[in-house]
Design a protein around this motif. Structure first.
Motif, PDB file in Angstrom:
ATOM      1  N   GLY A   1       4.657  -2.877  15.553  1.00  0.00           N
ATOM      2  CA  GLY A   1       3.744  -2.956  16.669  1.00  0.00           C
ATOM      3  C   GLY A   1       3.772  -1.695  17.500  1.00  0.00           C
ATOM      4  N   GLY A   2       2.821  -1.542  18.397  1.00  0.00           N
ATOM      5  CA  GLY A   2       2.764  -0.399  19.288  1.00  0.00           C
ATOM      6  C   GLY A   2       1.382   0.190  19.321  1.00  0.00           C
ATOM      7  N   VAL A   3       1.132   1.041  20.317  1.00  0.00           N
ATOM      8  CA  VAL A   3      -0.217   1.541  20.555  1.00  0.00           C
ATOM      9  C   VAL A   3      -0.511   2.760  19.703  1.00  0.00           C
ATOM     10  CG1 VAL A   3      -1.793   2.390  22.301  1.00  0.00           C
ATOM     11  CG2 VAL A   3      -0.075   0.686  22.905  1.00  0.00           C
ATOM     12  N   GLY A   4      -1.540   2.670  18.870  1.00  0.00           N
ATOM     13  CA  GLY A   4      -2.041   3.834  18.171  1.00  0.00           C
ATOM     14  C   GLY A   4      -1.228   4.239  16.961  1.00  0.00           C
ATOM     15  N   ILE A   5      -1.889   4.652  15.909  1.00  0.00           N
ATOM     16  CA  ILE A   5      -1.206   5.197  14.742  1.00  0.00           C
ATOM     17  C   ILE A   5      -1.786   6.582  14.493  1.00  0.00           C
ATOM     18  CG2 ILE A   5      -0.636   4.896  12.312  1.00  0.00           C
ATOM     19  CD1 ILE A   5      -1.004   1.986  12.575  1.00  0.00           C
ATOM     20  N   GLU A   6      -1.065   7.610  14.946  1.00  0.00           N
ATOM     21  CA  GLU A   6      -1.531   8.976  14.757  1.00  0.00           C
ATOM     22  C   GLU A   6      -1.260   9.402  13.319  1.00  0.00           C
ATOM     23  OE1 GLU A   6      -3.232  10.135  17.093  1.00  0.00           O
ATOM     24  OE2 GLU A   6      -2.670   8.707  18.650  1.00  0.00           O
ATOM     25  N   ASP A   7      -1.837  10.543  12.965  1.00  0.00           N
ATOM     26  CA  ASP A   7      -1.703  11.020  11.587  1.00  0.00           C
ATOM     27  C   ASP A   7      -0.246  11.153  11.174  1.00  0.00           C
ATOM     28  OD1 ASP A   7      -4.414  11.070  11.340  1.00  0.00           O
ATOM     29  OD2 ASP A   7      -4.620  13.225  11.705  1.00  0.00           O
ATOM     30  N   VAL A   8       0.605  11.622  12.094  1.00  0.00           N
ATOM     31  CA  VAL A   8       2.015  11.809  11.742  1.00  0.00           C
ATOM     32  C   VAL A   8       2.668  10.474  11.414  1.00  0.00           C
ATOM     33  CG1 VAL A   8       2.805  11.665  14.154  1.00  0.00           C
ATOM     34  CG2 VAL A   8       4.185  12.895  12.449  1.00  0.00           C
ATOM     35  N   LEU A   9       2.229   9.393  12.092  1.00  0.00           N
ATOM     36  CA  LEU A   9       2.795   8.082  11.796  1.00  0.00           C
ATOM     37  C   LEU A   9       2.270   7.536  10.483  1.00  0.00           C
ATOM     38  CD1 LEU A   9       2.894   6.291  15.282  1.00  0.00           C
ATOM     39  CD2 LEU A   9       4.820   7.076  13.901  1.00  0.00           C
ATOM     40  N   VAL A  10       1.031   7.802  10.176  1.00  0.00           N
ATOM     41  CA  VAL A  10       0.489   7.380   8.884  1.00  0.00           C
ATOM     42  C   VAL A  10       1.345   7.959   7.770  1.00  0.00           C
ATOM     43  CG1 VAL A  10      -1.458   7.578   7.305  1.00  0.00           C
ATOM     44  CG2 VAL A  10      -1.866   7.063   9.714  1.00  0.00           C
ATOM     45  N   SER A  11       1.659   9.244   7.889  1.00  0.00           N
ATOM     46  CA  SER A  11       2.485   9.907   6.889  1.00  0.00           C
ATOM     47  C   SER A  11       3.898   9.328   6.868  1.00  0.00           C
ATOM     48  CB  SER A  11       2.545  11.410   7.173  1.00  0.00           C
ATOM     49  OG  SER A  11       3.393  12.065   6.264  1.00  0.00           O
ATOM     50  N   ALA A  12       4.451   9.082   8.063  1.00  0.00           N
ATOM     51  CA  ALA A  12       5.813   8.545   8.136  1.00  0.00           C
ATOM     52  C   ALA A  12       5.879   7.133   7.567  1.00  0.00           C
ATOM     53  CB  ALA A  12       6.290   8.551   9.591  1.00  0.00           C
ATOM     54  N   PHE A  13       4.899   6.313   7.896  1.00  0.00           N
ATOM     55  CA  PHE A  13       4.862   4.949   7.363  1.00  0.00           C
ATOM     56  C   PHE A  13       4.814   4.971   5.839  1.00  0.00           C
ATOM     57  CE2 PHE A  13       2.845   2.557  11.213  1.00  0.00           C
ATOM     58  CZ  PHE A  13       3.941   2.915  11.976  1.00  0.00           C
ATOM     59  N   GLU A  14       4.004   5.882   5.311  1.00  0.00           N
ATOM     60  CA  GLU A  14       3.869   5.966   3.869  1.00  0.00           C
ATOM     61  C   GLU A  14       5.187   6.411   3.232  1.00  0.00           C
ATOM     62  OE1 GLU A  14       0.350   7.359   0.824  1.00  0.00           O
ATOM     63  OE2 GLU A  14       0.635   8.464   2.697  1.00  0.00           O
ATOM     64  N   ASP A  15       5.867   7.347   3.899  1.00  0.00           N
ATOM     65  CA  ASP A  15       7.119   7.873   3.364  1.00  0.00           C
ATOM     66  C   ASP A  15       8.194   6.793   3.275  1.00  0.00           C
ATOM     67  OD1 ASP A  15       6.049  10.379   3.064  1.00  0.00           O
ATOM     68  OD2 ASP A  15       6.933  11.204   4.903  1.00  0.00           O
ATOM     69  N   VAL A  16       8.253   5.918   4.279  1.00  0.00           N
ATOM     70  CA  VAL A  16       9.318   4.906   4.299  1.00  0.00           C
ATOM     71  C   VAL A  16       8.912   3.614   3.598  1.00  0.00           C
ATOM     72  CG1 VAL A  16      10.284   5.839   6.419  1.00  0.00           C
ATOM     73  CG2 VAL A  16       8.667   3.927   6.543  1.00  0.00           C
ATOM     74  N   GLY A  17       7.682   3.547   3.142  1.00  0.00           N
ATOM     75  CA  GLY A  17       7.236   2.338   2.457  1.00  0.00           C
ATOM     76  C   GLY A  17       6.976   1.180   3.398  1.00  0.00           C
ATOM     77  N   MET A  18       6.425   1.468   4.584  1.00  0.00           N
ATOM     78  CA  MET A  18       6.104   0.417   5.541  1.00  0.00           C
ATOM     79  C   MET A  18       5.149  -0.595   4.904  1.00  0.00           C
ATOM     80  SD  MET A  18       6.925  -0.171   8.780  1.00  0.00           S
ATOM     81  CE  MET A  18       7.179   1.454   9.514  1.00  0.00           C
ATOM     82  N   GLN A  19       5.469  -1.881   5.040  1.00  0.00           N
ATOM     83  CA  GLN A  19       4.651  -2.911   4.413  1.00  0.00           C
ATOM     84  C   GLN A  19       3.651  -3.548   5.371  1.00  0.00           C
ATOM     85  OE1 GLN A  19       8.160  -5.139   2.876  1.00  0.00           O
ATOM     86  NE2 GLN A  19       7.153  -4.968   0.901  1.00  0.00           N
ATOM     87  N   PHE A  20       4.056  -3.749   6.628  1.00  0.00           N
ATOM     88  CA  PHE A  20       3.180  -4.412   7.591  1.00  0.00           C
ATOM     89  C   PHE A  20       3.215  -3.685   8.932  1.00  0.00           C
ATOM     90  CE2 PHE A  20       4.170  -7.871   4.664  1.00  0.00           C
ATOM     91  CZ  PHE A  20       2.903  -8.395   4.425  1.00  0.00           C
ATOM     92  N   VAL A  21       2.064  -3.680   9.608  1.00  0.00           N
ATOM     93  CA  VAL A  21       1.962  -3.205  10.983  1.00  0.00           C
ATOM     94  C   VAL A  21       1.391  -4.351  11.810  1.00  0.00           C
ATOM     95  CG1 VAL A  21       0.880  -1.564  12.554  1.00  0.00           C
ATOM     96  CG2 VAL A  21       1.649  -0.804  10.290  1.00  0.00           C
ATOM     97  N   HIS A  22       2.192  -4.830  12.751  1.00  0.00           N
ATOM     98  CA  HIS A  22       1.767  -5.907  13.642  1.00  0.00           C
ATOM     99  C   HIS A  22       0.954  -5.297  14.777  1.00  0.00           C
ATOM    100  CE1 HIS A  22       1.888  -9.767  15.598  1.00  0.00           C
ATOM    101  NE2 HIS A  22       2.578  -9.328  16.630  1.00  0.00           N
ATOM    102  N   THR A  23      -0.214  -5.856  15.064  1.00  0.00           N
ATOM    103  CA  THR A  23      -1.148  -5.205  15.985  1.00  0.00           C
ATOM    104  C   THR A  23      -0.924  -5.569  17.451  1.00  0.00           C
ATOM    105  OG1 THR A  23      -2.847  -6.945  15.765  1.00  0.00           O
ATOM    106  CG2 THR A  23      -2.924  -5.094  14.203  1.00  0.00           C
TER     107      THR A  23
END
Length: 268
Positions: free
Chosen positions: A1-23
């Motif tokens: 969860g949290g406000v906003g997903i900037e490009d750097v977070l998109v990349s970081a989420f992909e790197d760690v294999g993030m499965q879910f983002v709670h809105t």
């Protein structure tokens, strides 16, 4: 969860294999951001503004994750019981239609999880009504969504108070309300507490007959406060690893840490 997903977070989420983002606390996806005038016709696409939420959800899927969609308002927003429960539920249905079935120039994400409200037990923060009123709203929304699409997984409600847990589970059992997942919150500096509480939640679910209901931990962290140095240093890293390890030994299906977009709790 949290406000906003900037490009750097998109990349970081992909790197760690993030499965879910709670809105949760994603203003872009708040109920009143998407449907700003509650007196408007909920069946007309012209009364919805999906633009900000569309961008947010697209970033989630660009990171190869899935949305865990919270139907509610951000803290400081609307916290009164809706004047018309069925209309509120119908708006929720149209949000599902937009993201899963292409309604209003929408998408086909097949978002699996839909959480109704957040922490209603905090009666002066997220909900000014009583527990029974909340249960009635949940039942209305859950029934509406499950009639629209029985394959949706609907649950509530980010509880952090065990008294409300019992009231909510009793109501769903008594009135046969659908409960595909039970969402709960805890902030604790002790990783072992997550294991113990997960066991308690499962025992409670089983005692009310919800043996197949998933357990979702949709907010967790070391502290419910800001400017805690150990949240971002080596102690925080060890805490995170230990907490995730404890969760691996439970039946928690989804766990989403608050928050993903900032080092400190409130994003400052």
């Amino acid at each position: 969860g949290g406000v906003g997903i900037e490009d750097v977070l998109v990349s970081a989420f992909e790197d760690v294999g993030m499965q879910f983002v709670h809105t949760h606390d994603c203003y872009e996806c708040d109920f009143d951001t998407i449907f700003p005038n509650f007196s408007a016709d909920e069946t007309s696409s012209s009364n919805y503004d999906f633009s900000d939420c569309d961008s947010f959800i697209q970033n989630v899927y660009d990171a190869n994750a899935q949305a865990h969609f919270r139907l509610c308002y951000t803290i400081g927003g609307e916290n009164n019981p809706p004047s018309d429960y069925q209309k509120w539920a119908d708006v929720c249905k149209h949000i599902v239609m937009h993201y899963n079935d292409g309604w209003a120039s929408g998408y086909y994400y097949d978002i699996p999880y839909w959480q109704v409200w957040n922490e209603p037990e905090f009666e002066t923060v997220f909900w000014t009504g009583n527990w029974l009123q909340f249960c009635q709203l949940y039942e209305t929304v859950a029934d509406t969504l499950k009639v629209y699409d029985p394959n949706l997984c609907v649950g509530g409600a980010g509880f952090s108070d065990t008294g409300w847990n019992d009231n909510f589970l009793w109501y769903c059992q008594t009135y046969t309300g659908p409960l595909d997942f039970f969402a709960w919150h805890v902030y604790s500096p002790t990783p072992r507490n997550y294991y113990e509480l997960a066991k308690t939640i499962r025992d409670d679910l089983n005692s009310y007959g919800f043996t197949e209901t998933e357990s979702h931990q949709t907010e967790w962290n070391m502290h419910c406060a800001d400017d805690i140095p150990e949240m971002v240093d080596s102690e925080g890293a060890a805490y995170t690893a230990a907490t995730l390890t404890e969760m691996q030994n439970t039946d928690i299906t989804v766990a989403t840490r608050y928050r993903s977009d900032a080092h400190t709790f409130w994003g400052s």
